[in-house]
Each structure stands twice: as structure tokens, then as C-alpha cells.
Design a protein around this motif. Sequence first.
Motif, PDB file in Angstrom:
ATOM      1  N   ARG A 115      13.469  23.859  -4.125  1.00 28.48           N
ATOM      2  CA  ARG A 115      13.326  22.563  -4.802  1.00 28.48           C
ATOM      3  C   ARG A 115      12.717  22.740  -6.188  1.00 28.48           C
ATOM      4  N   ALA A 116      11.708  23.580  -6.287  1.00 32.44           N
ATOM      5  CA  ALA A 116      11.071  23.828  -7.582  1.00 32.44           C
ATOM      6  C   ALA A 116      12.063  24.433  -8.570  1.00 32.44           C
ATOM      7  N   GLU A 117      12.890  25.353  -8.118  1.00 31.25           N
ATOM      8  CA  GLU A 117      13.891  25.965  -8.991  1.00 31.25           C
ATOM      9  C   GLU A 117      14.940  24.944  -9.426  1.00 31.25           C
ATOM     10  N   PHE A 118      15.350  24.075  -8.526  1.00 27.84           N
ATOM     11  CA  PHE A 118      16.313  23.027  -8.881  1.00 27.84           C
ATOM     12  C   PHE A 118      15.759  22.156 -10.013  1.00 27.84           C
ATOM     13  N   PHE A 119      14.526  21.701  -9.871  1.00 26.81           N
ATOM     14  CA  PHE A 119      13.951  20.825 -10.885  1.00 26.81           C
ATOM     15  C   PHE A 119      13.655  21.576 -12.183  1.00 26.81           C
ATOM     16  N   ARG A 120      13.330  22.855 -12.112  1.00 27.63           N
ATOM     17  CA  ARG A 120      13.130  23.642 -13.328  1.00 27.63           C
ATOM     18  C   ARG A 120      14.442  23.716 -14.106  1.00 27.63           C
ATOM     19  N   GLN A 121      15.553  23.992 -13.404  1.00 29.26           N
ATOM     20  CA  GLN A 121      16.860  24.040 -14.057  1.00 29.26           C
ATOM     21  C   GLN A 121      17.282  22.665 -14.576  1.00 29.26           C
ATOM     22  N   LEU A 122      16.984  21.623 -13.810  1.00 32.04           N
ATOM     23  CA  LEU A 122      17.315  20.267 -14.239  1.00 32.04           C
ATOM     24  C   LEU A 122      16.608  19.930 -15.555  1.00 32.04           C
ATOM     25  N   ILE A 123      15.328  20.249 -15.635  1.00 25.29           N
ATOM     26  CA  ILE A 123      14.566  19.973 -16.862  1.00 25.29           C
ATOM     27  C   ILE A 123      15.166  20.727 -18.039  1.00 25.29           C
ATOM     28  N   GLU A 124      15.490  21.988 -17.843  1.00 23.57           N
ATOM     29  CA  GLU A 124      16.062  22.800 -18.932  1.00 23.57           C
ATOM     30  C   GLU A 124      17.412  22.238 -19.382  1.00 23.57           C
ATOM     31  N   ARG A 125      18.235  21.804 -18.469  1.00 25.47           N
ATOM     32  CA  ARG A 125      19.558  21.279 -18.831  1.00 25.47           C
ATOM     33  C   ARG A 125      19.469  19.899 -19.499  1.00 25.47           C
ATOM     34  N   VAL A 126      18.560  19.078 -19.046  1.00 24.55           N
ATOM     35  CA  VAL A 126      18.442  17.729 -19.617  1.00 24.55           C
ATOM     36  C   VAL A 126      17.809  17.786 -21.011  1.00 24.55           C
ATOM     37  N   LYS A 127      16.900  18.728 -21.239  1.00 23.77           N
ATOM     38  CA  LYS A 127      16.237  18.853 -22.543  1.00 23.77           C
ATOM     39  C   LYS A 127      17.217  19.064 -23.687  1.00 23.77           C
ATOM     40  N   VAL A 128      18.331  19.745 -23.424  1.00 22.97           N
ATOM     41  CA  VAL A 128      19.276  20.070 -24.494  1.00 22.97           C
ATOM     42  C   VAL A 128      20.324  18.974 -24.715  1.00 22.97           C
ATOM     43  N   LEU A 129      20.306  17.916 -23.933  1.00 22.26           N
ATOM     44  CA  LEU A 129      21.259  16.821 -24.112  1.00 22.26           C
ATOM     45  C   LEU A 129      20.957  16.075 -25.412  1.00 22.26           C
ATOM     46  N   PRO A 130      21.987  15.594 -26.108  1.00 26.27           N
ATOM     47  CA  PRO A 130      21.752  14.841 -27.347  1.00 26.27           C
ATOM     48  C   PRO A 130      20.987  13.546 -27.079  1.00 26.27           C
ATOM     49  N   GLY A 131      20.013  13.249 -27.939  1.00 24.59           N
ATOM     50  CA  GLY A 131      19.229  12.025 -27.814  1.00 24.59           C
ATOM     51  C   GLY A 131      18.022  12.149 -26.911  1.00 24.59           C
ATOM     52  N   VAL A 132      17.866  13.272 -26.237  1.00 19.22           N
ATOM     53  CA  VAL A 132      16.727  13.461 -25.341  1.00 19.22           C
ATOM     54  C   VAL A 132      15.610  14.132 -26.129  1.00 19.22           C
ATOM     55  N   SER A 133      14.444  13.477 -26.187  1.00 21.88           N
ATOM     56  CA  SER A 133      13.325  14.055 -26.926  1.00 21.88           C
ATOM     57  C   SER A 133      12.371  14.823 -26.024  1.00 21.88           C
ATOM     58  N   SER A 134      12.207  14.379 -24.787  1.00 16.74           N
ATOM     59  CA  SER A 134      11.344  15.100 -23.849  1.00 16.74           C
ATOM     60  C   SER A 134      11.724  14.728 -22.424  1.00 16.74           C
ATOM     61  N   VAL A 135      11.349  15.606 -21.495  1.00 18.87           N
ATOM     62  CA  VAL A 135      11.731  15.440 -20.092  1.00 18.87           C
ATOM     63  C   VAL A 135      10.516  15.674 -19.212  1.00 18.87           C
ATOM     64  N   GLY A 136      10.370  14.840 -18.207  1.00 20.93           N
ATOM     65  CA  GLY A 136       9.323  15.009 -17.218  1.00 20.93           C
ATOM     66  C   GLY A 136       9.855  14.631 -15.851  1.00 20.93           C
ATOM     67  N   VAL A 137       9.301  15.240 -14.830  1.00 20.62           N
ATOM     68  CA  VAL A 137       9.737  14.987 -13.459  1.00 20.62           C
ATOM     69  C   VAL A 137       8.511  14.654 -12.626  1.00 20.62           C
ATOM     70  N   SER A 138       8.669  13.648 -11.753  1.00 19.77           N
ATOM     71  CA  SER A 138       7.576  13.267 -10.864  1.00 19.77           C
ATOM     72  C   SER A 138       8.134  12.942  -9.484  1.00 19.77           C
ATOM     73  N   GLN A 139       7.273  13.061  -8.520  1.00 18.82           N
ATOM     74  CA  GLN A 139       7.649  12.755  -7.145  1.00 18.82           C
ATOM     75  C   GLN A 139       7.966  11.272  -6.975  1.00 18.82           C
ATOM     76  N   SER A 140       7.287  10.410  -7.722  1.00 11.91           N
ATOM     77  CA  SER A 140       7.581   8.969  -7.697  1.00 11.91           C
ATOM     78  C   SER A 140       7.158   8.364  -9.027  1.00 11.91           C
ATOM     79  N   VAL A 141       7.763   7.239  -9.366  1.00 11.48           N
ATOM     80  CA  VAL A 141       7.454   6.582 -10.633  1.00 11.48           C
ATOM     81  C   VAL A 141       6.333   5.571 -10.433  1.00 11.48           C
ATOM     82  N   PRO A 142       5.614   5.232 -11.519  1.00 13.17           N
ATOM     83  CA  PRO A 142       4.528   4.249 -11.389  1.00 13.17           C
ATOM     84  C   PRO A 142       5.033   2.904 -10.874  1.00 13.17           C
ATOM     85  N   LEU A 143       4.209   2.262 -10.093  1.00  6.82           N
ATOM     86  CA  LEU A 143       4.458   0.932  -9.520  1.00  6.82           C
ATOM     87  C   LEU A 143       5.648   0.890  -8.558  1.00  6.82           C
ATOM     88  N   SER A 144       6.081   2.050  -8.061  1.00  7.39           N
ATOM     89  CA  SER A 144       7.196   2.068  -7.115  1.00  7.39           C
ATOM     90  C   SER A 144       6.734   1.772  -5.692  1.00  7.39           C
TER      91      SER A 144
END
Length: 185
Positions: A115-144
Motif C-alpha cells: 500500500r505504501a508503495e502504491f501511494f508513493r508511486q501515485l504521488i510521483e505520477r500526480v505531481k507531474v500532471l499539468p496544473g498540479v502544484s502539490s500533492v498530499g495523501v491522507s487516510q481520511s479528509v477533514p470533517l469526513s
Amino acid sequence: MDQVGLDLPLLGYTLLVSTFTGLIFGSVPALHASQVNLQDALKEGSKSTAGVRRVSTRNLLVIIEVALSLVLLVGAGLLIKSFVNLLKTDLGFRAENVLAADISLTSRYETRAARAEFFRQLIERVKVLPGVSSVGVSQSVPLSGEEHGGLFTIPGEQVLSAAEAKHGAIYHRSSADYLRVMGIP
């Protein structure tokens, strides 16, 4: 918070119903008052106190109606003020220009390392997308409303069973940049 707002069709319906109700219930007393013979009413008022009682009862009803209307208006004003304050409340995070996605992993990612490797790769791939300035991953979002927790032991303390455990905590796993991405101090 994006979904909180006024429902214009419902507001229009409410306005229509209240106007219709006011016309119906206001026209009946108006018609009744327009058909009163003033000469008979004056004679009745001078002969007994029945006319006075009728007038005082009407005055009492008007006072009660005005008092109830005032209470309703004050309550509505306070509700609107509370709603405006709620919209202005700082939630403790920045939600503008943030995309949140709920990702459920398949059984292929059973181990924590997978799971950690999946999310590490996901962050790396999303960071290079056009219009993306920064990427973060969390187990849940605030107020969920999602809570993840567990028991823990303090070094030097006797290890107890889950039923006897003394210490527990609620936690949310997140990537190193998550707090910065969400604007959480």
C-alpha cells in the motif's frame, strides 16, 4: 459547505404558499367587515357591553398574533445570522483548488509495504500532471467523520490485553506534504 445554500424553487414555493394563505385568511375577515351594518353595530354597542367584549377579544387576538410573529421573526433572524457565521467560520484547512479522491485498494495490496508503495508511486505520477502544484495523501479528509484508532503501550508499562488496555488514540495517516497542501498549520 459547497452544497449549503438557498433552494430557489423551494423559496419560490414558500413565497407563493404564504401569499396565497395570507390572501385567503385575510379576505374572509375583510368580507365580513364590509357587510356589517354600521347603524345596527352602533345601536348594539350602546345597549350592552357585548360589543366591547367582542372588540377586546379581537384586540387580544391581534396582540397574540403580533407577539407570535415577533418571536418567529427574531428566530428567523437569529437562524440567518448563525448561517452567515457558519459560512465565515475558518475550518482549519484550505479547501479551495483542492481535489479529493477516495481510493479503495484491491486485495493485491494486502501488505502495508504494498500500500505504501502504491501511494508513493501515485504521488510521483500526480505531481507531474499539468496544473498540479502539490500533492498530499491522507487516510481520511477533514470533517469526513472517519476515525481510525488503536491502542498503544507506553515503554516500561506492563502490556495488557485489548480488554484491559488503558491508552488509545485516534490517528490519521498522511504523507509528508499533506498538511502543507491542505493549508493546515
